[in-house]
Design an enzyme around this catalytic site. Structure first.
Site, PDB file in Angstrom:
ATOM      1  N   TYR A 105      12.019   9.093  12.065  1.00 28.60           N
ATOM      2  CA  TYR A 105      13.462   9.315  12.263  1.00 28.60           C
ATOM      3  C   TYR A 105      14.201   9.520  10.936  1.00 28.60           C
ATOM      4  O   TYR A 105      15.329   9.992  10.918  1.00 28.60           O
ATOM      5  CB  TYR A 105      14.095   8.138  13.025  1.00 28.60           C
ATOM      6  CG  TYR A 105      13.632   8.004  14.464  1.00 28.60           C
ATOM      7  CD1 TYR A 105      12.878   8.998  15.078  1.00 28.60           C
ATOM      8  CD2 TYR A 105      13.961   6.889  15.217  1.00 28.60           C
ATOM      9  CE1 TYR A 105      12.459   8.883  16.383  1.00 28.60           C
ATOM     10  CE2 TYR A 105      13.537   6.760  16.537  1.00 28.60           C
ATOM     11  CZ  TYR A 105      12.783   7.763  17.116  1.00 28.60           C
ATOM     12  OH  TYR A 105      12.363   7.639  18.413  1.00 28.60           O
TER      13      TYR A 105
ATOM     14  N   ASP B  94      10.902   2.341  19.536  1.00 29.93           N
ATOM     15  CA  ASP B  94      12.024   2.878  20.308  1.00 29.93           C
ATOM     16  C   ASP B  94      11.599   3.001  21.781  1.00 29.93           C
ATOM     17  O   ASP B  94      12.290   2.553  22.703  1.00 29.93           O
ATOM     18  CB  ASP B  94      12.371   4.263  19.732  1.00 29.93           C
ATOM     19  CG  ASP B  94      13.645   4.838  20.294  1.00 29.93           C
ATOM     20  OD1 ASP B  94      14.324   4.141  21.060  1.00 29.93           O
ATOM     21  OD2 ASP B  94      13.960   6.002  19.974  1.00 29.93           O
TER      22      ASP B  94
ATOM     23  N   ASP C 150      -0.639   4.418  23.106  1.00 31.18           N
ATOM     24  CA  ASP C 150      -0.779   4.899  24.487  1.00 31.18           C
ATOM     25  C   ASP C 150      -1.339   3.793  25.381  1.00 31.18           C
ATOM     26  O   ASP C 150      -0.882   3.591  26.515  1.00 31.18           O
ATOM     27  CB  ASP C 150      -1.641   6.163  24.553  1.00 31.18           C
ATOM     28  CG  ASP C 150      -2.849   6.130  23.628  1.00 31.18           C
ATOM     29  OD1 ASP C 150      -2.928   5.228  22.768  1.00 31.18           O
ATOM     30  OD2 ASP C 150      -3.734   6.991  23.771  1.00 31.18           O
TER      31      ASP C 150
ATOM     32  N   LYS D 230      -1.207   4.284  16.026  1.00 34.17           N
ATOM     33  CA  LYS D 230      -2.031   5.385  16.530  1.00 34.17           C
ATOM     34  C   LYS D 230      -3.031   5.711  15.426  1.00 34.17           C
ATOM     35  O   LYS D 230      -3.107   6.846  14.929  1.00 34.17           O
ATOM     36  CB  LYS D 230      -1.092   6.569  16.873  1.00 34.17           C
ATOM     37  CG  LYS D 230      -1.737   7.692  17.638  1.00 34.17           C
ATOM     38  CD  LYS D 230      -2.082   7.364  19.068  1.00 34.17           C
ATOM     39  CE  LYS D 230      -2.828   8.522  19.708  1.00 34.17           C
ATOM     40  NZ  LYS D 230      -3.495   8.167  20.973  1.00 34.17           N
TER      41      LYS D 230
ATOM     42  N   ASP E 268      12.128  -0.080  25.097  1.00 38.66           N
ATOM     43  CA  ASP E 268      12.833   0.285  26.339  1.00 38.66           C
ATOM     44  C   ASP E 268      11.939   0.032  27.546  1.00 38.66           C
ATOM     45  O   ASP E 268      12.399  -0.481  28.569  1.00 38.66           O
ATOM     46  CB  ASP E 268      13.233   1.766  26.326  1.00 38.66           C
ATOM     47  CG  ASP E 268      14.651   1.962  25.818  1.00 38.66           C
ATOM     48  OD1 ASP E 268      15.227   0.994  25.294  1.00 38.66           O
ATOM     49  OD2 ASP E 268      15.183   3.081  25.934  1.00 38.66           O
TER      50      ASP E 268
END
Ligand code: NAD
Length: 358
Positions: free
Chosen positions: A143, A249, A225, A192, A253
Site C-alpha cells: 500500500y 487488511d 490462502d 506467502k 475483515d
C-alpha cells in the site's frame, strides 16, 4: 489519582452518539478503579471540513500528539461524497494514522457467547470460545511501495511493489509476540513465502525475533490462502495472528465477520510509544444517524482496549468487557436484537453498561 488526557474525535454520522456512550463508560470505570480522564475534543472528517475546510486540521494532529491516547467515532457521509478524493473525510482518517506513526493495527475477533447465533458460522465450528487477535502491519508493504504505469509490449501496464525492511518486520513482530505472551502464548505468522521474497524475509525475521526474545511463545507459519480457509474451517486454532498490511487488511475483515455484528467490533492502532488510536471498525452509518439506533458497544469496547493497551488499566478494561457481556443477556440495540430481550437505544445501552460495571 492518575489522570489521563484523551482526545475525542467524534467525527460524523453516528460518531458523536457512540463516542458519548464510551465517554460515559470510561468516566464510570475511572470512578470505580480510581483514575480520571481529561477529555478534549478535536475535529476530524466531514465536521472538520465544514468548520475549517480541511478533513484534518493541524490543531487535531497537535492535540492527538500531546494526549495519552485518542478515541475516534467514525467519519464520512453523503454530504461530502462529491468532494475530490484528497479533500474527503476519509483522507483525514489516513492522515491522522500517518501523523501519529501508527504502524500496528490490532483487530480482535471475539464472539460473546450471548451473540453466538449472530455468527455466519455453525455453532459446532465456533466451539466454546472464539477469541482471535489479528495484528496487521499498517504503514508498509504494497500500500506504500513504489507504484506506477508503464508500457509493456506496446500496452499500458500498472505495478505496485511489496517491500518490507528488517526493522519494519521486527517492530510488528515484537508487538505480536508481546500480545501473544499476555494471551495464549501462540503466534501464527501469515505470509506467502512459497512465492514472495518479501514473505521469505518476513518469515525468517519473525522466527529470529521469536527464538532470541520470546522462547516462551510458540510460533507457527501459515500461507495466507490456507489461513483464509482455516479461519472459517477451524477458527478456534488461532490465538494471535501477525501479518503484512495487505494480508492483514483482508484477513482481519474475514476474522471479524465471524463474530457476526459490525456494531460490536473494536480496534486499536499503536505507535512506537504507548499512545494509540482506538476506534470501532464500522463507518459513520449515515442511514441511522440521529435515530438512536446505533450500537455503541464497538466504541465502548474500543475504550476498553485503550485502558488495556495504552493506559495500563487492565482491570478496568476487563470490567467493561464483563459489563458488556452481562448487558447483552438482557438488552440489545436494534442491529443485534432478538425476541424476548429488551430493545434499547444507543443512549440506554451506554447507561446499562455503566450500571453493570463492577
Ligand atoms: P457503515 O459501517 O457506516 O455502515 C454499514 C451498515 O452497517 C449500515 O447499514 C449501518 O447502518 C450499519 N452499522 C454500522 N455501524 C453500526 C452500528 N454501530 N450500529 C448499528 N448499525 C451499524 O459503512 P458504509 O455505509 O459503507 O459507510 C458509511 C460512511 O462511513 C461512508 O462515508 C464511509 O466512507 C464511512 N466509513 C468510515 C469509516 C471510519 O470512519 N473508520 C469506516 C468505514 C466507512
Amino acid at each position: 489519582m492518575k489522570t489521563y488526557s484523551i482526545v475525542l474525535l467524534k467525527g460524523d454520522g453516528i460518531g458523536p452518539e457512540i463516542v458519548e456512550q464510551a465517554v460515559k463508560v470510561l468516566k464510570k470505570a475511572g470512578e470505580k478503579y480510581d483514575f480520571s480522564i481529561d477529555f478534549k475534543e478535536a475535529l476530524l472528517g466531514g465536521s472538520a471540513i465544514d468548520a475549517t475546510g480541511s478533513p484534518l486540521p493541524q490543531a487535531t494532529i497537535d492535540a492527538c500528539k500531546a494526549a495519552d491516547s485518542t478515541l475516534l467515532g467514525a467519519v464520512g457521509g453523503p454530504k461530502w461524497d462529491t468532494l475530490p478524493g484528497n479533500q474527503r473525510p476519509e483522507k483525514g482518517l489516513l492522515g491522522i494514522r500517518e501523523a501519529l506513526g501508527l504502524f500496528a493495527n490490532l483487530r480482535p475477533a471475539v464472539i460473546f457467547p450471548e451473540l453466538k447465533e449472530a455468527s455466519p458460522l455453525r455453532a459446532d465450528i465456533i466451539g466454546d470460545k472464539l477469541d482471535i487477535m489479528v495484528v496487521r502491519e499498517l504503514t508498509g508493504g504494497i500500500y506504500f511501495g513504489e507504484r506506477g504505469r508503464k508500457t509493456v509490449d506496446g500496452q499500458e501496464a500498472a505495478y505496485d511493489t511489496e517491500m518490507y525492511s528488517v526493522p519494519e518486520i521486527e517492530r510488528i513482530a515484537r508487538v505480536a509476540f508481546d500480545m501473544a505472551r499476555k494471551r495464549g502464548k501462540r503466534l501464527c505468522s501469515v505470509d506467502k513465502a512459497n512465492v514472495l521474497e518479501s514473505s521469505r524475509l518476513w518469515r525468517a525475521t519473525v522466527a529470529r525475533i521469536g527464538a532470541e526474545e520470546y522462547p516462551d511463545v510458540e510460533i507457527t507459519n501459515m500461507y495466507v490462502d490456507n489461513c483464509a480457509m482455516q479461519l472459517v474451517r477451524n477458527p478456534g486454532q488461532f490465538d494471535v495472528i501477525v501479518t503484512s498490511n495487505i494480508f492483514g487488511d483482508i484477513l482481519s475483515d474475514e476474522a471479524s465477520m465471524i463474530s457476526g455484528s459490525i456494531g460490536m467490533l473494536a480496534s486499536a492502532s499503536l505507535s512506537a510509544g504507548k499512545a494509540g488510536l482506538y476506534e470501532p471498525i464500522h463507518g459513520s452509518a449515515p442511514d441511522i444517524a440521529g435515530t438512536g439506533k446505533a450500537n455503541p458497544l464497538a466504541t465502548i469496547l474500543s475504550g476498553a482496549m485503550m485502558l488495556k493497551y495504552s493506559l495500563d488499566q487492565p482491570e478496568a478494561s476487563e470490567a467493561i468487557e464483563k459489563a458488556v457481556s452481562k448487558v447483552l443477556k438482557v438488552a440489545r440495540t436494534p442491529d443485534i436484537y432478538v425476541e424476548g430481550l429488551r430493545k434499547v437505544s444507543c443512549d440506554e445501552m451506554g447507561d446499562l453498561v455503566c450500571e453493570a460495571l463492577e
